[in-house]
Design a protein around this motif. Structure first.
Motif, PDB file in Angstrom:
ATOM      1  N   LYS A   1     -25.161  42.749  32.080  1.00 46.55           N
ATOM      2  CA  LYS A   1     -26.579  43.484  31.669  1.00 46.55           C
ATOM      3  C   LYS A   1     -26.837  42.806  30.610  1.00 46.55           C
ATOM      4  N   ARG A   2     -26.177  42.447  29.679  1.00 45.94           N
ATOM      5  CA  ARG A   2     -26.835  41.725  28.430  1.00 45.94           C
ATOM      6  C   ARG A   2     -27.019  40.191  28.713  1.00 45.94           C
ATOM      7  N   PRO A   3     -28.019  39.654  28.486  1.00 45.17           N
ATOM      8  CA  PRO A   3     -28.405  38.206  28.533  1.00 45.17           C
ATOM      9  C   PRO A   3     -28.067  37.594  27.161  1.00 45.17           C
ATOM     10  N   MET A   4     -28.121  36.316  27.409  1.00 46.00           N
ATOM     11  CA  MET A   4     -27.564  35.277  26.331  1.00 46.00           C
ATOM     12  C   MET A   4     -28.739  34.350  25.975  1.00 46.00           C
ATOM     13  N   LEU A   5     -28.971  34.151  24.665  1.00 44.30           N
ATOM     14  CA  LEU A   5     -29.681  33.269  24.156  1.00 44.30           C
ATOM     15  C   LEU A   5     -29.266  31.930  23.280  1.00 44.30           C
ATOM     16  N   ILE A   6     -29.359  30.860  23.611  1.00 43.30           N
ATOM     17  CA  ILE A   6     -28.795  29.664  23.032  1.00 43.30           C
ATOM     18  C   ILE A   6     -29.601  29.077  22.290  1.00 43.30           C
ATOM     19  N   VAL A   7     -29.665  28.717  20.913  1.00 35.77           N
ATOM     20  CA  VAL A   7     -30.580  28.181  20.080  1.00 35.77           C
ATOM     21  C   VAL A   7     -30.036  26.814  19.560  1.00 35.77           C
ATOM     22  N   PRO A   8     -30.469  25.663  20.113  1.00 34.84           N
ATOM     23  CA  PRO A   8     -30.016  24.323  19.820  1.00 34.84           C
ATOM     24  C   PRO A   8     -30.608  24.258  18.343  1.00 34.84           C
ATOM     25  N   PRO A   9     -29.956  23.141  17.779  1.00 33.69           N
ATOM     26  CA  PRO A   9     -30.721  22.618  16.268  1.00 33.69           C
ATOM     27  C   PRO A   9     -31.983  22.198  16.643  1.00 33.69           C
ATOM     28  N   TRP A  10     -32.849  22.054  15.660  1.00 36.10           N
ATOM     29  CA  TRP A  10     -34.296  21.354  15.720  1.00 36.10           C
ATOM     30  C   TRP A  10     -34.198  19.780  15.938  1.00 36.10           C
ATOM     31  N   ILE A  11     -32.957  19.259  15.291  1.00 37.98           N
ATOM     32  CA  ILE A  11     -33.014  17.977  15.639  1.00 37.98           C
ATOM     33  C   ILE A  11     -32.219  17.286  16.655  1.00 37.98           C
ATOM     34  N   ASN A  12     -31.848  18.247  17.485  1.00 41.10           N
ATOM     35  CA  ASN A  12     -31.082  17.949  18.930  1.00 41.10           C
ATOM     36  C   ASN A  12     -31.779  18.521  19.915  1.00 41.10           C
ATOM     37  N   LYS A  13     -31.489  18.187  21.311  1.00 46.91           N
ATOM     38  CA  LYS A  13     -31.797  18.506  22.587  1.00 46.91           C
ATOM     39  C   LYS A  13     -31.103  19.284  23.319  1.00 46.91           C
ATOM     40  N   PHE A  14     -31.615  20.533  23.759  1.00 51.07           N
ATOM     41  CA  PHE A  14     -30.730  21.490  24.459  1.00 51.07           C
ATOM     42  C   PHE A  14     -29.896  21.067  25.591  1.00 51.07           C
ATOM     43  N   TYR A  15     -30.382  19.823  26.307  1.00 56.24           N
ATOM     44  CA  TYR A  15     -29.505  19.415  27.214  1.00 56.24           C
ATOM     45  C   TYR A  15     -28.194  18.672  27.018  1.00 56.24           C
ATOM     46  N   ILE A  16     -27.927  18.781  25.669  1.00 57.64           N
ATOM     47  CA  ILE A  16     -26.490  18.385  25.413  1.00 57.64           C
ATOM     48  C   ILE A  16     -25.595  19.373  26.057  1.00 57.64           C
ATOM     49  N   LEU A  17     -25.963  20.695  26.000  1.00 59.11           N
ATOM     50  CA  LEU A  17     -25.147  21.893  26.520  1.00 59.11           C
ATOM     51  C   LEU A  17     -24.880  21.553  28.035  1.00 59.11           C
ATOM     52  N   ASP A  18     -25.561  20.809  28.820  1.00 57.32           N
ATOM     53  CA  ASP A  18     -25.657  20.846  30.007  1.00 57.32           C
ATOM     54  C   ASP A  18     -25.747  19.543  30.732  1.00 57.32           C
ATOM     55  N   LEU A  19     -24.444  18.708  30.630  1.00 51.88           N
ATOM     56  CA  LEU A  19     -24.492  17.420  30.926  1.00 51.88           C
ATOM     57  C   LEU A  19     -23.938  17.488  32.412  1.00 51.88           C
ATOM     58  N   THR A  20     -22.868  16.868  32.857  1.00 51.23           N
ATOM     59  CA  THR A  20     -22.204  16.739  34.272  1.00 51.23           C
ATOM     60  C   THR A  20     -21.669  18.349  34.234  1.00 51.23           C
ATOM     61  N   PRO A  21     -21.573  18.615  35.575  1.00 44.59           N
ATOM     62  CA  PRO A  21     -20.949  20.043  35.985  1.00 44.59           C
ATOM     63  C   PRO A  21     -19.780  20.301  35.190  1.00 44.59           C
ATOM     64  N   GLU A  22     -18.733  19.500  34.989  1.00 47.13           N
ATOM     65  CA  GLU A  22     -17.548  19.538  34.265  1.00 47.13           C
ATOM     66  C   GLU A  22     -17.619  19.536  32.960  1.00 47.13           C
ATOM     67  N   LYS A  23     -18.674  19.371  32.321  1.00 47.57           N
ATOM     68  CA  LYS A  23     -19.163  19.235  30.785  1.00 47.57           C
ATOM     69  C   LYS A  23     -20.108  19.996  30.493  1.00 47.57           C
ATOM     70  N   SER A  24     -20.808  21.053  31.495  1.00 45.32           N
ATOM     71  CA  SER A  24     -21.732  21.918  30.993  1.00 45.32           C
ATOM     72  C   SER A  24     -21.449  23.155  30.663  1.00 45.32           C
ATOM     73  N   PHE A  25     -21.888  23.441  29.457  1.00 46.82           N
ATOM     74  CA  PHE A  25     -21.657  24.891  28.966  1.00 46.82           C
ATOM     75  C   PHE A  25     -22.360  25.729  29.637  1.00 46.82           C
ATOM     76  N   ILE A  26     -23.721  25.419  29.815  1.00 48.14           N
ATOM     77  CA  ILE A  26     -24.566  26.317  30.552  1.00 48.14           C
ATOM     78  C   ILE A  26     -23.864  26.806  31.707  1.00 48.14           C
ATOM     79  N   LYS A  27     -23.667  25.780  32.662  1.00 46.25           N
ATOM     80  CA  LYS A  27     -23.121  25.962  33.911  1.00 46.25           C
ATOM     81  C   LYS A  27     -21.832  27.174  33.883  1.00 46.25           C
ATOM     82  N   TRP A  28     -21.069  27.022  32.798  1.00 46.13           N
ATOM     83  CA  TRP A  28     -19.834  27.790  32.725  1.00 46.13           C
ATOM     84  C   TRP A  28     -20.564  29.004  32.363  1.00 46.13           C
TER      85      TRP A  28
END
Length: 335
Positions: free
Chosen positions: A254-281
């Protein structure tokens, strides 16, 4: 023509290849200089470098003023450094006679710059190492023992002095770094050519400034090993885009999740290969995931404040999530 081989250098030195690579290094150095001078010739440089250097000079000038206004204090300071060098010279002389001696100065165990065994086994490099460490320690005391500095000035002076000390370390130069020297002879200076070529590329990428790469950009490709999780932009404003990722389960929590990356970084750091993707997990666990993707700011956003980033970033994202899901409570993640 080949010089006699040296096992420690990984084989024979090819004089012709070595000379050829030195010529290539000079050519690459010319390209690096041209990349640096190009924006100057086109009047595209800014005055920030002069301002930054001026700030360094003013800050360290306050440190120097403390020592130079008292002749006795300045003399004691120089005497301490002179005594340290004399102790080092005596240590080196005793070691040359075969007498076992303890080093006058030893690096921090966490300092990996001097991890190569030859920094200790080779008397020449050991002398260089200790002379540098004594000088760096003396420079550190210049700031730490300077009384009357306000905390902010002291913090800046410590930072500037540390950068200068790191810049002049013997590990940064070919002839004073045993590990680098071995690699240079083993590769017939190919490593130097590669380094100067990368320097030219980094200066070109920085538009005349040195923009150091932290990884090889050719190794990453969107859709292959970068940003693989499917999603779409559901909201955007001047400062960010809000991405919602497609669910991977039949039902979601029911409750969604919001990820806030730092201003100096890119969001896709959390979504690399499927084995290393926090977002996919996260989506595989049944979470509805939203991620902020910050814009790269330019002159149009120069007047944006911290409050603007809060209001138009996380707060605007929470409002958009509530409209999209109907939920007023959200898990928030920052990294």
């Amino acid at each position: 023509m080949r010089a006699p081989s040296d096992p420690s250098k990984g084989g024979a030195l090819d004089i012709e290849e070595f000379a050829k690579n030195l010529a290539r290094m000079v050519e690459a150095g010319g390209k690096a200089m041209a990349a640096y001078l190009k924006p100057h010739e086109q009047n595209r440089t800014e005055s920030r470098h002069a301002e930054q250097m001026g700030e360094v000079v003013r800050t360290l000038g306050q440190v120097a003023e403390y020592w130079l206004t008292d002749p006795k204090r300045a003399l004691d300071l120089q005497a301490n450094l002179g005594k340290a060098y004399l102790d080092l010279w005596a240590h080196a002389a005793r070691r040359m006679t075969g007498e076992p001696t303890k080093p006058v100065a030893a690096p921090d165990p966490r300092d990996r710059r001097f991890s190569d065994p030859e920094w200790s086994t080779n008397q020449f490099f050991d002398f260089l190492k200790q002379a540098y460490l004594l000088t760096a320690q003396w420079a550190d005391r210049l700031v730490s023992d300077a009384h009357g500095l306000d905390p902010h000035t002291r913090q800046k002076a410590e930072f500037y002095m540390r950068q200068i000390a790191n810049a002049i370390a013997p590990t940064n130069f070919v002839l004073t770094n045993p590990e680098l020297l071995r690699e240079t002879f083993a590769s017939n200076a190919e490593n130097l050519v590669r380094g100067i070529q990368m320097l030219a590329e980094d200066i070109t990428a920085g538009g005349g400034d040195l923009r150091l790469r932290q990884s090889d950009p050719s190794k990453f490709e969107v859709g292959r090993n970068l940003a693989l999780s499917p999603g779409k932009v559901v909201f955007e404003n001047e400062l960010m885009q809000l991405i919602q990722y497609a669910p991977a389960t039949e039902t979601v929590l029911k409750r969604p999740m919001l990820i806030v990356p730092p201003w100096i970084n890119k969001f896709y750091i959390l979504d690399l290969t499927p084995e290393k993707s926090f977002i996919k997990w996260c989506v595989d666990q049944g979470l509805t995931v939203f991620v902020i993707s910050w814009v790269n700011p330019d002159a149009r956003l120069v007047r944006k404040t911290f409050e603007d980033y809060v209001r138009e970033g996380p707060l605007a994202a929470l409002d958009a999530i509530k409209r999209a899901t109907g939920e007023s409570k959200t898990h928030a993640v920052g990294y």
